[in-house]
Design a protein around this motif. Sequence first.
Motif, short mmCIF file in Angstrom:
data_model
loop_
_atom_site.label_atom_id
_atom_site.label_comp_id
_atom_site.label_asym_id
_atom_site.label_seq_id
_atom_site.Cartn_x
_atom_site.Cartn_y
_atom_site.Cartn_z
N ILE A 87 60.06 -15.68 38.29
CA ILE A 87 59.73 -16.13 37.31
C ILE A 87 58.44 -15.71 38.52
CG2 ILE A 87 58.63 -18.74 37.56
CD1 ILE A 87 61.16 -19.51 37.05
N GLU A 88 58.31 -15.72 39.32
CA GLU A 88 56.85 -15.11 40.00
C GLU A 88 56.96 -13.68 39.85
OE1 GLU A 88 56.03 -14.86 45.04
OE2 GLU A 88 57.88 -14.73 44.09
N VAL A 89 57.69 -12.89 40.03
CA VAL A 89 57.48 -11.64 39.08
C VAL A 89 57.15 -11.26 37.97
CG1 VAL A 89 58.40 -9.54 38.30
CG2 VAL A 89 59.22 -10.16 40.44
N GLN A 90 57.57 -11.99 36.88
CA GLN A 90 56.86 -12.66 34.95
C GLN A 90 55.25 -12.65 35.18
OE1 GLN A 90 59.80 -14.78 33.64
NE2 GLN A 90 61.10 -12.90 32.99
N VAL A 91 54.98 -13.72 36.12
CA VAL A 91 53.75 -15.25 36.41
C VAL A 91 53.74 -13.98 36.70
CG1 VAL A 91 52.27 -16.36 37.37
CG2 VAL A 91 55.24 -17.28 36.47
N VAL A 92 53.46 -12.98 37.88
CA VAL A 92 51.84 -12.25 38.29
C VAL A 92 51.82 -11.16 37.39
CG1 VAL A 92 51.94 -9.96 39.95
CG2 VAL A 92 52.30 -12.25 40.72
N GLU A 93 53.17 -10.38 36.16
CA GLU A 93 52.49 -9.54 35.34
C GLU A 93 51.85 -9.75 34.45
OE1 GLU A 93 56.43 -7.85 34.09
OE2 GLU A 93 56.60 -6.66 35.36
N TRP A 94 52.08 -11.87 34.06
CA TRP A 94 50.96 -11.41 32.97
C TRP A 94 49.73 -12.29 33.25
CZ3 TRP A 94 51.68 -13.15 28.16
CH2 TRP A 94 53.11 -12.61 27.11
N MET A 95 49.78 -12.68 34.57
CA MET A 95 48.11 -12.40 35.06
C MET A 95 47.48 -11.64 35.01
SD MET A 95 48.67 -16.14 37.64
CE MET A 95 46.11 -15.86 37.59
N VAL A 96 48.15 -10.48 35.98
CA VAL A 96 47.77 -9.35 35.84
C VAL A 96 46.93 -8.78 34.72
CG1 VAL A 96 48.18 -6.73 36.14
CG2 VAL A 96 48.00 -8.34 38.27
N LYS A 97 47.65 -8.85 33.49
CA LYS A 97 47.74 -8.23 32.41
C LYS A 97 46.50 -9.28 31.78
CE LYS A 97 51.12 -7.46 29.18
NZ LYS A 97 52.57 -7.86 28.63
N ASP A 98 46.42 -10.43 31.93
CA ASP A 98 45.65 -11.54 31.23
C ASP A 98 44.05 -10.82 31.54
OD1 ASP A 98 46.68 -12.71 29.56
OD2 ASP A 98 46.90 -14.69 30.56
N LEU A 99 44.17 -10.19 33.49
CA LEU A 99 42.94 -10.39 33.87
C LEU A 99 42.47 -8.72 33.91
CD1 LEU A 99 43.64 -12.19 37.20
CD2 LEU A 99 41.77 -13.07 34.88
N SER A 100 43.05 -7.94 33.27
CA SER A 100 42.62 -6.04 33.22
C SER A 100 41.64 -6.40 32.89
CB SER A 100 44.06 -5.54 32.34
OG SER A 100 44.39 -6.14 31.05
N SER A 101 41.21 -6.90 32.04
CA SER A 101 39.68 -7.10 31.51
C SER A 101 38.59 -7.60 31.91
CB SER A 101 39.78 -8.06 29.98
OG SER A 101 38.79 -9.06 30.92
N LEU A 102 38.83 -7.31 33.64
CA LEU A 102 37.81 -7.64 34.78
C LEU A 102 37.69 -6.11 35.01
CD1 LEU A 102 38.67 -11.15 36.42
CD2 LEU A 102 37.08 -10.22 34.64
N LYS A 103 38.69 -5.33 34.78
CA LYS A 103 38.82 -3.85 35.81
C LYS A 103 38.12 -2.78 35.24
CE LYS A 103 43.49 -3.61 36.86
NZ LYS A 103 44.94 -2.33 36.29
#
Length: 177
Positions: A87-103
């Motif tokens: 669950i931790e890995v999936q949440v981290v992946e989702w959040m990184v994907k959601d915040l990728s627009s800030l890169k």
Amino acid sequence: MSRQHWKRYIAILVIGILLGGSVVLFLYGKEMEEMMLVKQSLEFQNKKLYEENLELKKSQNISRRKLTTGIEEVRVTVLDPKPHPTIEVQVVEWMVKDLSSLKGKKVEQVAEVHQVLHEMLRRREYVLPDRTMVEVRVKTVVIGRTLHLFVSVEVKKDDVLKKVARNFLFLRPYTPT
């Protein structure tokens, strides 16, 4: 005889002056050569240090540009109590994907809107592929070349499908009757 002594004394005086002068010039010449060598080595060291200083200034300007270039990476760290590792890995992946627009955004721009970032991620809910719902709460945000989020994850016990079905039951039908 007295005349001879007088000439002899004058000759000895002149010879002494010449020998003393040549010894002084010889010693002074050696000292001047050493000083010239020291001067040349100091000039060389000065030139070398000046070039190093210019290189350091250039690298400092480059590093400043890198700092102002923007966010290069997004990292998410889950704080205790941690959920199951999958669950931790999936949440981290989702959040990184959601915040990728800030890169690529400038650090100053993201820092100015950090309140919006907190509001956007205050109580974020994700539905994982195994139909579990998790709620993510942002605790701390570190903004730099790497945007680092410290979050807490809470697994919801409700069945997601029941919750989604309840939401659809209260919607008005699209077709007019």
